[in-house]
Design a protein around this motif. Structure first.
Motif, PDB file in Angstrom:
ATOM      1  N   SER A   1       9.954  38.432  50.277  1.00 24.37           N
ATOM      2  CA  SER A   1      10.231  37.157  50.926  1.00 24.37           C
ATOM      3  C   SER A   1      11.733  36.900  50.947  1.00 24.37           C
ATOM      4  O   SER A   1      12.423  37.050  49.936  1.00 24.37           O
ATOM      5  N   ARG A   2      12.233  36.493  52.105  1.00 26.32           N
ATOM      6  CA  ARG A   2      13.669  36.323  52.303  1.00 26.32           C
ATOM      7  C   ARG A   2      14.249  35.293  51.345  1.00 26.32           C
ATOM      8  O   ARG A   2      13.691  34.209  51.180  1.00 26.32           O
ATOM      9  N   TRP A   3      15.354  35.647  50.701  1.00 21.49           N
ATOM     10  CA  TRP A   3      16.142  34.778  49.830  1.00 21.49           C
ATOM     11  C   TRP A   3      15.473  34.422  48.507  1.00 21.49           C
ATOM     12  O   TRP A   3      16.023  33.637  47.741  1.00 21.49           O
ATOM     13  N   GLN A   4      14.315  35.008  48.217  1.00 20.40           N
ATOM     14  CA  GLN A   4      13.626  34.632  46.982  1.00 20.40           C
ATOM     15  C   GLN A   4      14.100  35.441  45.779  1.00 20.40           C
ATOM     16  O   GLN A   4      14.245  34.900  44.681  1.00 20.40           O
ATOM     17  N   PHE A   5      14.339  36.725  45.962  1.00 17.72           N
ATOM     18  CA  PHE A   5      14.848  37.584  44.897  1.00 17.72           C
ATOM     19  C   PHE A   5      16.083  38.281  45.457  1.00 17.72           C
ATOM     20  O   PHE A   5      15.972  39.207  46.271  1.00 17.72           O
ATOM     21  N   SER A   6      17.236  37.815  45.021  1.00 18.59           N
ATOM     22  CA  SER A   6      18.490  38.196  45.684  1.00 18.59           C
ATOM     23  C   SER A   6      18.767  39.689  45.655  1.00 18.59           C
ATOM     24  O   SER A   6      19.427  40.220  46.548  1.00 18.59           O
ATOM     25  N   GLY A   7      18.275  40.387  44.651  1.00 26.12           N
ATOM     26  CA  GLY A   7      18.503  41.819  44.585  1.00 26.12           C
ATOM     27  C   GLY A   7      17.630  42.611  45.548  1.00 26.12           C
ATOM     28  O   GLY A   7      17.881  43.790  45.800  1.00 26.12           O
ATOM     29  N   ILE A   8      16.609  41.963  46.081  1.00 25.05           N
ATOM     30  CA  ILE A   8      15.684  42.640  46.986  1.00 25.05           C
ATOM     31  C   ILE A   8      15.983  42.309  48.439  1.00 25.05           C
ATOM     32  O   ILE A   8      16.218  43.194  49.263  1.00 25.05           O
ATOM     33  N   ASN A   9      15.954  41.024  48.808  1.00 27.92           N
ATOM     34  CA  ASN A   9      16.082  40.652  50.221  1.00 27.92           C
ATOM     35  C   ASN A   9      16.990  39.434  50.360  1.00 27.92           C
ATOM     36  O   ASN A   9      16.535  38.299  50.318  1.00 27.92           O
ATOM     37  N   SER A  10      18.273  39.686  50.494  1.00 29.12           N
ATOM     38  CA  SER A  10      19.263  38.631  50.673  1.00 29.12           C
ATOM     39  C   SER A  10      20.439  39.210  51.440  1.00 29.12           C
ATOM     40  O   SER A  10      20.392  40.346  51.905  1.00 29.12           O
ATOM     41  N   ASN A  11      21.496  38.407  51.549  1.00 34.99           N
ATOM     42  CA  ASN A  11      22.686  38.913  52.239  1.00 34.99           C
ATOM     43  C   ASN A  11      23.679  39.586  51.304  1.00 34.99           C
ATOM     44  O   ASN A  11      24.775  39.948  51.712  1.00 34.99           O
ATOM     45  N   LEU A  12      23.309  39.761  50.044  1.00 35.25           N
ATOM     46  CA  LEU A  12      24.187  40.452  49.105  1.00 35.25           C
ATOM     47  C   LEU A  12      24.342  41.916  49.525  1.00 35.25           C
ATOM     48  O   LEU A  12      23.358  42.559  49.915  1.00 35.25           O
ATOM     49  N   PRO A  13      25.529  42.446  49.440  1.00 31.06           N
ATOM     50  CA  PRO A  13      25.720  43.851  49.845  1.00 31.06           C
ATOM     51  C   PRO A  13      24.945  44.839  48.983  1.00 31.06           C
ATOM     52  O   PRO A  13      24.684  45.964  49.418  1.00 31.06           O
ATOM     53  N   THR A  14      24.576  44.420  47.781  1.00 35.30           N
ATOM     54  CA  THR A  14      23.835  45.310  46.886  1.00 35.30           C
ATOM     55  C   THR A  14      22.317  45.169  47.022  1.00 35.30           C
ATOM     56  O   THR A  14      21.572  45.906  46.370  1.00 35.30           O
ATOM     57  N   ALA A  15      21.856  44.229  47.841  1.00 33.98           N
ATOM     58  CA  ALA A  15      20.411  44.035  48.013  1.00 33.98           C
ATOM     59  C   ALA A  15      19.791  45.249  48.708  1.00 33.98           C
ATOM     60  O   ALA A  15      20.393  45.842  49.603  1.00 33.98           O
ATOM     61  N   TYR A  16      18.584  45.587  48.311  1.00 33.59           N
ATOM     62  CA  TYR A  16      17.925  46.761  48.874  1.00 33.59           C
ATOM     63  C   TYR A  16      17.391  46.518  50.280  1.00 33.59           C
ATOM     64  O   TYR A  16      17.228  47.458  51.052  1.00 33.59           O
ATOM     65  N   GLY A  17      17.062  45.283  50.595  1.00 33.83           N
ATOM     66  CA  GLY A  17      16.471  44.966  51.889  1.00 33.83           C
ATOM     67  C   GLY A  17      14.972  44.787  51.811  1.00 33.83           C
ATOM     68  O   GLY A  17      14.394  43.944  52.494  1.00 33.83           O
ATOM     69  N   SER A  18      14.327  45.553  50.961  1.00 34.85           N
ATOM     70  CA  SER A  18      12.890  45.423  50.713  1.00 34.85           C
ATOM     71  C   SER A  18      12.544  46.242  49.475  1.00 34.85           C
ATOM     72  O   SER A  18      13.310  47.121  49.052  1.00 34.85           O
ATOM     73  N   LEU A  19      11.377  45.957  48.909  1.00 36.25           N
ATOM     74  CA  LEU A  19      10.925  46.732  47.761  1.00 36.25           C
ATOM     75  C   LEU A  19      10.689  48.183  48.134  1.00 36.25           C
ATOM     76  O   LEU A  19      10.925  49.090  47.325  1.00 36.25           O
ATOM     77  N   GLU A  20      10.241  48.406  49.356  1.00 32.36           N
ATOM     78  CA  GLU A  20       9.976  49.763  49.809  1.00 32.36           C
ATOM     79  C   GLU A  20      11.249  50.606  49.869  1.00 32.36           C
ATOM     80  O   GLU A  20      11.202  51.834  49.726  1.00 32.36           O
TER      81      GLU A  20
END
Length: 220
Positions: free
Chosen positions: A102-121
Motif C-alpha cells: 500500500s502506497r506510503w504505508q511502509f516507507s521502505g517498501i512503497n514510497s518516494n524514498l530513493p531506497t524504497a524497493y517499490g514493492s515487496l515482490e
C-alpha cells in the motif's frame, strides 16, 4: 496441509508465558469447522509461507535491527501485529503483500524514498535480516499458540523523530499521546515506535479474529 489456529483478542496485552501447542492450539485439517469456511467468514487469517516471507520483508525494513533485548523483540512484535491488524481490517487489502505494498504505508517498501524497493515482490529475499526473520518466526509461533497481540487492535505507528511535520500535525502527535497513555511505545532512544490508531482509521479497527499458520515449518 494442516492449520494451527488460535483465538486473538482485540483488547490484547504484551505476551506473557508461551503456552504450548498441545495446551492451546487447535489443529484443524481442511474440511473441519475452523478451516476454509471460517476464513471466508472473515474472522480467521491463514498465513501462507508467502505471507510469512512478506512479513519478514516488511519487518526488515521497519524494525531497527541494532536494538537489543526487549527493545528489539517488542518492536518486532508490534510491527507484525500491526500488519496483521491491518490485514484483518480489510482496508489495505486481502493479503500481507497488498497490505505491505500500500502506497506510503511502509516507507521502505512503497514510497518516494530513493531506497524504497517499490514493492515487496521487488525486495530480494536475501535482504531479509536474519535476526529479524528469527524473531518473526518465533512471534508467529507464539501468536498461533494463543498469545495476544502486543498492540491490541491498533492500526498505526510512527517514529516522531523521523516523521514529517505534515504527518505529525495531521495524525502523528495524536497517536504519540495515545501510545504513551496505553503503554504502546517500543524500542529505545531515537529508535522508538509509537503505536495507536489515527482518527480516520478508528472505524477500521478489527474485532476479534483467529490466526492460522499452514503447517509448523519455521526457518528460525
Amino acid at each position: 496441509m494442516l492449520f494451527i489456529i488460535a483465538s486473538v483478542s482485540a483488547a490484547g496485552n504484551a505476551a506473557g508465558s508461551i503456552p504450548s501447542f498441545e495446551r492451546q492450539a487447535l489443529v484443524c485439517r481442511p474440511g473441519s469447522t475452523y478451516s476454509a469456511p471460517v476464513a471466508a467468514a472473515g474472522n480467521m487469517i491463514v498465513l501462507t509461507p508467502t505471507d510469512v516471507l512478506n512479513l519478514k520483508k516488511i519487518a526488515s525494513t521497519e524494525v531497527v535491527a541494532s536494538l537489543k533485548g526487549e527493545a528489539f523483540t517488542s518492536q518486532t512484535h508490534a510491527v507484525i501485529d500491526t500488519v496483521l491488524n491491518r490485514l484483518a481490517s480489510g482496508k489495505w487489502g486481502d493479503t500481507v503483500a497488498e497490505v505491505g505494498n500500500s502506497r506510503w504505508q511502509f516507507s521502505g517498501i512503497n514510497s518516494n524514498l530513493p531506497t524504497a524497493y517499490g514493492s515487496l515482490e521487488k525486495m530480494p529475499a536475501r535482504h531479509i535480516k536474519a535476526k529479524v526473520a528469527r524473531e518473526v518466526d518465533s512471534w508467529l509461533a507464539e501468536r498461533a499458540a494463543g498469545v495476544e497481540s502486543s498492540v491490541g487492535n491498533h492500526l498505526n505507528y510512527l517514529n516522531p523523530s523521523y516523521s514529517s511535520a505534515k504527518s505529525l500535525k495531521g495524525w502523528g502527535w495524536a497517536v504519540v499521546q495515545q501510545a504513551k497513555k496505553e503503554g504502546l511505545v517500543f524500542g529505545a532512544g531515537r529508535a522508538k515506535h509509537y503505536h495507536g490508531t489515527s482518527a480516520d482509521n478508528e472505524p477500521w479497527r478489527p474485532g476479534e479474529f483467529l490466526i492460522a499458520l499452514e503447517g509448523l515449518a519455521f526457518n528460525g
